[in-house]
Design an enzyme around this catalytic site. Structure first.
Site, PDB file in Angstrom:
ATOM      1  N   SER A 156       0.835  -1.157   0.131  1.00  0.00           N
ATOM      2  CA  SER A 156      -0.291  -0.131   0.102  1.00  0.00           C
ATOM      3  C   SER A 156       1.095   1.222   0.064  1.00  0.00           C
ATOM      4  O   SER A 156       1.704   1.579  -0.791  1.00  0.00           O
ATOM      5  CB  SER A 156      -0.943  -0.080   0.962  1.00  0.00           C
ATOM      6  OG  SER A 156      -1.904   0.753   1.112  1.00  0.00           O
ATOM      7  N   ASP A 252     -10.076  -3.401  -5.485  1.00  0.00           N
ATOM      8  CA  ASP A 252      -9.456  -2.533  -4.560  1.00  0.00           C
ATOM      9  C   ASP A 252      -9.388  -1.119  -5.570  1.00  0.00           C
ATOM     10  O   ASP A 252      -9.185  -1.137  -6.683  1.00  0.00           O
ATOM     11  CB  ASP A 252      -7.932  -2.900  -4.570  1.00  0.00           C
ATOM     12  CG  ASP A 252      -7.146  -1.974  -3.765  1.00  0.00           C
ATOM     13  OD1 ASP A 252      -7.462  -1.247  -3.140  1.00  0.00           O
ATOM     14  OD2 ASP A 252      -5.772  -2.712  -3.796  1.00  0.00           O
ATOM     15  N   HIS A 282      -8.028  -4.734  -0.924  1.00  0.00           N
ATOM     16  CA  HIS A 282      -6.848  -4.000  -0.388  1.00  0.00           C
ATOM     17  C   HIS A 282      -6.757  -4.532   0.929  1.00  0.00           C
ATOM     18  O   HIS A 282      -7.516  -4.875   1.876  1.00  0.00           O
ATOM     19  CB  HIS A 282      -6.907  -2.413  -0.185  1.00  0.00           C
ATOM     20  CG  HIS A 282      -5.991  -1.887  -0.102  1.00  0.00           C
ATOM     21  ND1 HIS A 282      -5.068  -1.404  -1.192  1.00  0.00           N
ATOM     22  CD2 HIS A 282      -5.370  -1.070   0.888  1.00  0.00           C
ATOM     23  CE1 HIS A 282      -4.123  -0.661  -0.657  1.00  0.00           C
ATOM     24  NE2 HIS A 282      -4.058  -0.483   0.411  1.00  0.00           N
TER      25      HIS A 282
END
Length: 314
Positions: A156, A252, A282
């Site tokens: 991320s 996501d 995610h």
């Protein structure tokens, strides 16, 4: 575009906790909440040796956690940056991923506790990430690492930092980085993609409004978002960068920008392995302790990294 049944069950369990919306919280409150949720994960696997220490950074010392599998010879080094939107997260947040990668990819993993926003705005996190990577390259022997086999990785926001460090190392001429592992990386300050339209609303683990919240705390201004070290996708050139393994989740919001980054790398002549996991959200890799596909993704990553290490040394 349907969620994996195990992910659906996982999200339903989170719903039952009746947690407040992230966007209604101050960063300190959000960090407490994230730690509370993370505490529900299962016990992580054992690693031969784990050491907490501090290393010098550009603006004070940087805490790191070093994961070392048993080996009588120097090992490749993966410098890892945790996720959390540059606002949340710490060494514990990435502990499970780092343990598994050290154990299964047969490498030393150095997890970096970079400075968080909004107390430390961009580019503080990037500079910490770069300083830690440079330290690992210069001091590889101290951690039983191979100085010619330094990789960067993260999930991320951590994937964003890994991509930025690879760019920064190329631009500054050091350190030499041989690989970049980008797990659902944030690559661009922008919210107008198909994946944002599909998954920005509803229960998909990360929303449009939450990403706006993260970016707001990370950047001092919208102009900072145009800097390639904040938005690697906006870099003028992506040539002469290390090979990349890019992991994405189908459901996501950042899926499309991560894939776009992989395509641009390929167009610049950079070897890229791009793998998307169907029905995933995610942070699914971070929840490998409870999601089977997260476990599989880490196994896939470890297999590819191990093969890459072997190819490099061979």
């Amino acid at each position: 575009m349907s969620l994996d049944p195990q992910v659906q069950k996982f999200l339903q369990q989170l719903d039952r906790l009746e947690l407040p919306a992230l966007t209604t919280l101050e960063p300190a409150q959000a960090r407490e909440l994230a730690a509370k949720v993370r505490g529900k994960a299962l016990k992580p696997p054992a690693v031969f040796h784990i050491e907490n220490r501090t290393i010098p950074g550009g603006d004070g010392n940087i805490p790191v956690r070093i994961y070392s599998p048993e080996s009588s010879t120097p090992l490749p080094v993966l410098v890892y940056f945790h996720g959390g939107g540059w606002v949340l997260g710490d060494l514990d947040a990435a502990d499970n991923i780092c343990r598994l990668l050290a154990k299964d990819a047969k490498c030393v993993v150095v997890s970096v506790d970079y400075r968080l926003a909004p107390e430390h705005k961009f580019p503080a996190a990037v500079e910490d990430a770069f300083a830690a990577t440079a330290w690992c390259a210069a001091n590889a022997a101290v951690i039983n690492g191979e100085p010619t086999c330094i990789a960067v990785g993260g999930d991320s926001a951590g994937g964003n930092l890994a991509a930025a460090v690879a760019l920064m190392a190329r631009d500054r001429g050091y350190p030499a980085i041989v690989h970049q592992l980008l797990i659902y990386p944030v690559t661009c300050y922008g919210f107008d993609t198909e994946s944002y339209r599909l998954y920005g609303q509803g229960n998909y683990g990360l929303s449009h409004d939450e990403m706006v919240w993260f970016w707001h705390h990370y950047l001092s201004s919208g102009e900072d978002g145009e800097n390639s070290y904040a938005s690697p996708l906006l870099a003028d050139s992506l040539s002469n960068l290390p090979p990349a393994l890019i992991i994405t989740a189908e459901c996501d919001v950042v899926r499309d920008e991560a894939q776009a980054y992989g395509v641009r790398l390929q167009e610049a002549g950079v070897p890229v392995s791009l793998k998307q996991y169907a029905g995933m959200i995610h942070s699914f890799v971070g929840w490998a302790s409870v999601l089977d596909t997260g476990k599989q993704a880490i196994a896939d990553i470890a297999t590819q990294l191990h093969a890459f290490w072997h190819k490099e040394s061979g």
